[in-house]
Design a protein around this motif. Structure first.
Motif: not given
Length: 139
Positions: A25-49
């Protein structure tokens, strides 16, 4: 050398299975957290553009307005520019909404993949029983 009782072995197996489940469960949560961070970064880049694009349109508008010779010309141009800017902002909102839906779908696919992978891992109980069978079969 004393053998552990069947109850003690069962208790130990349950504890190990719970630990393995918690680790999974912890590993699954960690992997999901990484994806959420990646999406948050992509959103920031798009908002900046989007912000940079909107700022360029505003700067162009300011430049055009500065070139107006009369107040009437200025008022007419201002109305056109506000309409154009509203269109640019609406397009940006639509783009952001479409990307948000895509990111949510991507995150759901990611979760499904993680859950499928975790479900296909052998349980500790099964692994332990397999090992017991193999050990019992040894000459």
């Amino acid at each position: 050398h004393r053998q552990p009782t069947r109850e003690a072995m069962h208790h130990m197996e349950g504890k190990q299975a719970r630990l393995a489940s918690q680790t999974t469960q912890e590993a699954m949560q960690h992997i999901e957290d990484l994806k959420v961070k990646e999406i948050a970064y992509q959103r920031l880049v798009l908002e900046k553009q989007i912000q940079e694009s909107t700022d360029r349109v505003r700067a162009l508008h300011a430049s055009r307005l500065a070139q107006c010779r009369t107040q009437a010309e200025s008022i007419q141009l201002q109305a056109l520019l506000e309409e154009e800017l509203a269109g640019v902002e609406a397009e940006a909102r639509q783009l952001l909404e479409a990307r948000t839906r895509a990111w949510q779908a991507d995150l759901q696919r990611w979760r499904n993949t993680i859950q499928l992978a975790a479900a296909s891992l052998p349980s500790l109980d099964d692994t332990y029983r397999d090992l017991q069978v193999r050990v019992a079969a040894l000459p």
